[in-house]
Design a protein around this motif. Structure first.
Motif, short mmCIF file in Angstrom:
data_model
loop_
_atom_site.label_atom_id
_atom_site.label_comp_id
_atom_site.label_asym_id
_atom_site.label_seq_id
_atom_site.Cartn_x
_atom_site.Cartn_y
_atom_site.Cartn_z
N ASP A 78 15.37 3.48 5.33
CA ASP A 78 16.72 3.25 5.84
C ASP A 78 16.79 3.21 7.37
N HIS A 79 15.69 3.56 8.02
CA HIS A 79 15.72 3.69 9.48
C HIS A 79 14.73 2.74 10.17
N PHE A 80 13.59 2.49 9.54
CA PHE A 80 12.55 1.64 10.11
C PHE A 80 12.43 0.36 9.30
N ASN A 81 11.81 -0.64 9.93
CA ASN A 81 11.58 -1.92 9.27
C ASN A 81 10.19 -2.40 9.67
N ILE A 82 9.45 -2.91 8.72
CA ILE A 82 8.14 -3.50 8.99
C ILE A 82 8.19 -4.96 8.60
N LYS A 83 7.65 -5.82 9.49
CA LYS A 83 7.54 -7.22 9.14
C LYS A 83 6.22 -7.74 9.69
N GLY A 84 5.85 -8.91 9.24
CA GLY A 84 4.62 -9.53 9.71
C GLY A 84 3.68 -9.88 8.59
N ASP A 85 2.44 -10.08 8.96
CA ASP A 85 1.38 -10.48 8.04
C ASP A 85 0.20 -9.55 8.26
N GLY A 86 -0.17 -8.79 7.24
CA GLY A 86 -1.25 -7.82 7.35
C GLY A 86 -2.59 -8.42 7.73
N SER A 87 -2.74 -9.73 7.54
CA SER A 87 -4.00 -10.37 7.90
C SER A 87 -4.04 -10.77 9.38
N LYS A 88 -2.93 -10.53 10.12
CA LYS A 88 -2.89 -10.92 11.54
C LYS A 88 -2.15 -9.91 12.41
N LYS A 89 -0.83 -9.79 12.18
CA LYS A 89 0.03 -9.03 13.08
C LYS A 89 1.20 -8.43 12.32
N GLU A 91 4.91 -5.74 12.91
CA GLU A 91 5.82 -5.07 13.83
C GLU A 91 6.49 -3.91 13.11
N LEU A 92 6.56 -2.78 13.80
CA LEU A 92 7.34 -1.63 13.35
C LEU A 92 8.59 -1.62 14.22
N HIS A 93 9.76 -1.70 13.59
CA HIS A 93 11.01 -1.84 14.32
C HIS A 93 11.99 -0.76 13.89
N VAL A 94 12.69 -0.22 14.87
CA VAL A 94 13.81 0.68 14.60
C VAL A 94 15.01 0.12 15.34
N GLU A 95 16.13 0.01 14.65
CA GLU A 95 17.33 -0.58 15.23
C GLU A 95 18.08 0.41 16.12
N LYS A 96 18.14 1.69 15.69
CA LYS A 96 18.89 2.70 16.44
C LYS A 96 18.02 3.95 16.60
N LEU A 97 17.44 4.10 17.79
CA LEU A 97 16.57 5.23 18.07
C LEU A 97 17.32 6.55 17.97
N GLN A 98 16.67 7.55 17.36
CA GLN A 98 17.23 8.88 17.20
C GLN A 98 16.28 9.91 17.82
N PRO A 99 16.77 11.09 18.17
CA PRO A 99 15.89 12.12 18.74
C PRO A 99 14.69 12.44 17.85
N GLU A 100 14.87 12.43 16.55
CA GLU A 100 13.78 12.74 15.63
C GLU A 100 12.70 11.66 15.58
N ASP A 101 12.94 10.54 16.27
CA ASP A 101 11.91 9.50 16.36
C ASP A 101 10.83 9.87 17.37
N SER A 102 11.02 10.98 18.10
CA SER A 102 10.01 11.46 19.04
C SER A 102 8.77 11.87 18.24
N SER A 103 7.73 11.07 18.33
CA SER A 103 6.53 11.23 17.53
C SER A 103 5.42 10.41 18.16
N THR A 104 4.24 10.52 17.59
CA THR A 104 3.16 9.59 17.90
C THR A 104 3.05 8.65 16.72
N TYR A 105 3.02 7.36 17.00
CA TYR A 105 2.91 6.33 15.96
C TYR A 105 1.55 5.67 16.05
N TYR A 106 0.93 5.50 14.90
CA TYR A 106 -0.38 4.87 14.81
C TYR A 106 -0.31 3.64 13.92
N CYS A 107 -1.01 2.60 14.29
CA CYS A 107 -1.20 1.51 13.36
C CYS A 107 -2.68 1.43 13.04
#
Length: 143
Positions: A78-89, A91-107
């Motif tokens: 409900d908060h994040f969205n993933i799009k793209g093609d796993g064989s190339k590229k 995107e991890l997208h969030v429309e409305k950043l929240q304080p709890e989004d403070s994290s380390t993100y890995y792909c």
């Protein structure tokens, strides 16, 4: 007046196969943010996104995209969205950043096969070889 900003800082280390961009993002609370992950391996067909909450030790699987088919974990759909093609590229997208989004993100990029599966109880990868970036650190700055 209280101003809130979310600051994204990307580590400079990159796997030889996997790249994460841009180097940094400065965003506002309730504003959008996008992290891009790409790879150069013709054998990889899935890109996975993980979150490591600030102060936490465990990685949480946000979701992944196998070819052009994204899958989000319930906690994040409900908060994040993933799009793209796993064989190339991807995107991890969030429309409305929240304080709890403070994290380390890995792909990470990998090859999906019959021996690769995500365990429903632990959300960990089994029997997989994959390349991963150093991570994206998300800070909430309040001025």
């Amino acid at each position: 007046m209280l101003k809130s900003l979310l600051y994204f800082s990307f580590a400079l280390f990159q796997s030889s196969d996997v790249q994460q961009d841009p180097p940094s993002i400065l965003g506002t609370l309730q504003g959008p943010a996008t992290i891009t992950c790409s790879h150069s391996s013709s054998s990889f067909n899935v890109i996975l996104w993980y979150q490591k909450p600030t102060g936490g030790s465990a990685l949480k699987l946000v979701g992944h995209t196998l070819y052009e088919s994204p899958t989000m974990e319930d906690e994040f759909k409900d908060h994040f969205n993933i799009k793209g093609d796993g064989s190339k590229k991807s995107e991890l997208h969030v429309e409305k950043l929240q304080p709890e989004d403070s994290s380390t993100y890995y792909c990470a990029a990998s090859r999906h096969s019959d021996s690769l599966h995500v365990s429903p109880s632990t959300k960990s990868l089994c029997d997989a070889t994959f390349s991963v970036t150093e991570g994206t650190i998300v800070h909430l700055l309040i001025t």
